[in-house]
Scaffold this motif. Structure first.
Motif, PDB file in Angstrom:
ATOM      1  N   GLN A  99      31.132  -6.493  28.766  1.00  0.00           N
ATOM      2  CA  GLN A  99      29.839  -6.662  27.955  1.00  0.00           C
ATOM      3  C   GLN A  99      28.757  -6.849  28.617  1.00  0.00           C
ATOM      4  O   GLN A  99      27.610  -7.065  27.809  1.00  0.00           O
ATOM      5  CB  GLN A  99      30.261  -8.000  27.153  1.00  0.00           C
ATOM      6  N   THR A 155      31.540 -11.693  22.134  1.00  0.00           N
ATOM      7  CA  THR A 155      32.997 -11.215  22.334  1.00  0.00           C
ATOM      8  C   THR A 155      33.719 -11.934  23.544  1.00  0.00           C
ATOM      9  O   THR A 155      32.927 -12.075  24.544  1.00  0.00           O
ATOM     10  CB  THR A 155      32.976  -9.552  22.315  1.00  0.00           C
ATOM     11  N   ARG A 156      34.883 -12.189  23.442  1.00  0.00           N
ATOM     12  CA  ARG A 156      35.487 -12.599  24.611  1.00  0.00           C
ATOM     13  C   ARG A 156      35.030 -14.254  25.011  1.00  0.00           C
ATOM     14  O   ARG A 156      35.615 -14.353  26.158  1.00  0.00           O
ATOM     15  CB  ARG A 156      35.580 -11.676  25.525  1.00  0.00           C
ATOM     16  N   GLU A 192      40.233 -15.302  26.172  1.00  0.00           N
ATOM     17  CA  GLU A 192      38.785 -15.511  26.146  1.00  0.00           C
ATOM     18  C   GLU A 192      38.102 -16.676  27.005  1.00  0.00           C
ATOM     19  O   GLU A 192      39.035 -17.705  27.193  1.00  0.00           O
ATOM     20  CB  GLU A 192      38.526 -15.863  24.589  1.00  0.00           C
ATOM     21  N   GLU A 244      35.846  -2.837  21.475  1.00  0.00           N
ATOM     22  CA  GLU A 244      36.396  -3.068  20.314  1.00  0.00           C
ATOM     23  C   GLU A 244      37.965  -2.458  20.483  1.00  0.00           C
ATOM     24  O   GLU A 244      38.737  -3.410  19.953  1.00  0.00           O
ATOM     25  CB  GLU A 244      35.750  -2.207  19.306  1.00  0.00           C
ATOM     26  N   ASN A 290      40.118  -5.057  22.568  1.00  0.00           N
ATOM     27  CA  ASN A 290      40.340  -6.192  21.756  1.00  0.00           C
ATOM     28  C   ASN A 290      41.209  -6.046  20.868  1.00  0.00           C
ATOM     29  O   ASN A 290      42.260  -6.781  20.619  1.00  0.00           O
ATOM     30  CB  ASN A 290      39.032  -6.904  21.330  1.00  0.00           C
TER      31      ASN A 290
END
Lengths: 338, 338
Positions: free
Chosen positions: B126, B247-248, B280, B329, B332
């Motif tokens: 990311q 995210t994460r 996460e 995406e 995930n």
């Protein structure tokens, strides 16, 4: 038409949440709901799974402010269930029986923290399933008693047990539990014999077993170091075969680098068991010894999960399902126990 | 015709076995095989899963006597793979690059134990996915660096980072590891600044970050206590929203009884993550504070799993898949990361 047993789970902690998940995996059962008495992450997850939550708070509705819809009260869950599995803390199960299950004439499974005299029978499926068929109140014994009963029953059937001496090396607390210790000590349990011995005899009637216990700085499983005076002389090889052929018992070996409870827990994760649980009692192959008629062995007990399958079988027994072997097979298949 | 990336995984320990499982869950990838250099329970389980095992023992075939069929050697796995993920212990990845990947002209993903200068780019999906597109050698940074990079990148984008001061409170050993300590001590890591700060700057170029570390008596996650001098003044509410939308990264809160890493690990099991992992980075909602332009927060890092998804994205980047957001995406979704 498919008839499913509607099961209510009272108490959604370490055991309750696992029993609820296990009920949802049985083809012949349906989860009527669970109880919650305060808001926590477990309630969040149950809610997201679509489980019906019954508010058991002493007063008010602690779930309203976090936007979790609940149904009111334990009596309502009891009413909507064919049978209750009570996974409340020690002694609360006894109170609940008086307060809710007896008045509503509802069958219930209690846990090992409750007293044997409260129920029609104490229970370990592979030892005394038939004693529980059709009964109203069944007590699934504690994780330690379950572990001792599974292996001693097998030994008793093959060799006959004269007497048992065992030391329980107990985990200090569950992995999630940040309140209890010890962090760095060995705590003798000053109860002689410890309650585990007499508790085994509630399932294996008449067994002479003497136990002592210490509590230690680990969260990963209990250990039992066991010495059995056998009536017939065992051999190491035969005993390994015996345990390999005993359901809900798993042989582990040092040669594959399983040298500790830590590695058993890693094995459980690698095997893909839900939550990384180890429902089987694990016995070290290299930890089995024979000296004359004495059989020595060491077993590890996953305190959080070994009784879950027992609760499922106890439900079937209470509801009148007669074939214990079949129930064990159904439960094992649903839970992925080999 | 469906083309899948054939991925070879070298080293089947804590990270390797997870990466192998994660590869098998991707629609656009196929696991070419793994390596084993000695017999242990992980090999048993890989074998039962039908994974092809390549013998990496220095001499002989340690798998023959336990009846596990293996293919001969690392070079053969390299040959049968489009790309290698090297999950060997520290420094072995560097050796393997020289010995196997360069001669065979094979792309490889190395882990954070290897040096940044060995590769074309260090990597956190990311933060700098685009730097890795089409590259031959990519280094997925360590669990700690990954955790710092994920959250600091978000803060940098929104507020601008002047300088960072952070203390790593490191787990003493992995949960399965019975060799290492401490059992009961706090061990200062006498490296000032600790390597984590400079390592973050291999991903977030030019970031000024100073870190120190201690090692403690736990196996459950690392903690980072972080203080960030921001260019723009943050607020607590905005920062919570920022992390919620990163995210994460997962916000956890004390009010739902997540008070410790022990309870995060329990949450991970309850969420149903494979092996009870927590991929996460977890930040406590009540652990975010602002004092003038300084942002303070505390985050927990699951050392065994946060880099697994990064390895998957690194594979796609190396193979020329250009859309970083899309890759994240896809990864995930396949791994159940919300």
């Amino acid at each position: 038409m498919v008839c499913k047993i509607k099961v209510g789970v009272i108490g959604y902690g370490t055991i309750g949440k696992r029993v609820a998940d296990a009920v949802m995996l049985q083809k012949d059962m349906e989860l009527a709901g669970i109880t919650g008495h305060s808001y926590n992450w477990r309630m969040d997850i149950a809610h997201k799974k679509g489980i019906k939550i019954f508010n058991a708070a002493e007063e008010g509705n602690p779930f309203a402010e976090v936007g979790i819809d609940v149904v009111d009260g334990i009596p309502e869950l009891v009413k909507q269930s064919d049978i209750i599995v009570d996974c409340s803390p020690k002694k609360i199960g006894a109170e609940n029986k008086e307060k809710y299950y007896l008045p509503a004439k509802r069958k219930a499974i209690l846990q090992g923290g409750e007293k044997d005299k409260l129920v029609d029978t104490s229970f370990v499926a592979q030892c005394n399933y038939k004693d529980a068929v059709g009964k109203n109140y069944i007590r699934v014994v504690s994780c330690n008693t379950t572990g001792l009963a599974r292996t001693l029953h097998a030994i008793n059937q093959k060799y006959g047990v004269e007497e048992v001496y065992a030391t329980m090396i107990r985990r200090g607390a569950d992995p999630w539990d940040i309140r209890h210790g010890p962090i760095n000590a060995i705590v003798p349990v000053l109860e002689l014999p410890s309650h585990h011995g007499p508790d085994v005899a509630t399932v294996l009637k008449g067994m002479k077993i003497f136990t002592t216990a210490v509590s230690i700085s680990t969260t990963l499983m209990h250990m039992h170091n066991v010495i059995v005076d056998c009536k017939k002389t065992p051999t190491v090889e035969e005993t390994i075969k015996l345990f390999e052929n005993t359901t809900r018992v798993r042989m582990v070996d040092n040669s594959s680098k399983i040298r500790s409870t830590a590695e058993i827990m890693e094995l459980a994760k690698d095997l893909g068991y839900a939550r990384g649980d180890m429902p089987e009692i694990c016995i070290w192959k290299e930890g089995i010894g024979v000296h004359e008629n004495k059989l020595l062995y060491m077993q590890a007990i996953h305190q959080e999960s070994d009784v879950v399958c027992e609760n499922i079988d106890a439900i079937r027994a209470a509801m009148g399902f007669k074939d214990g072997k079949k129930s064990i097979e159904m439960t094992n298949r649903a839970l992925g126990i080999k």
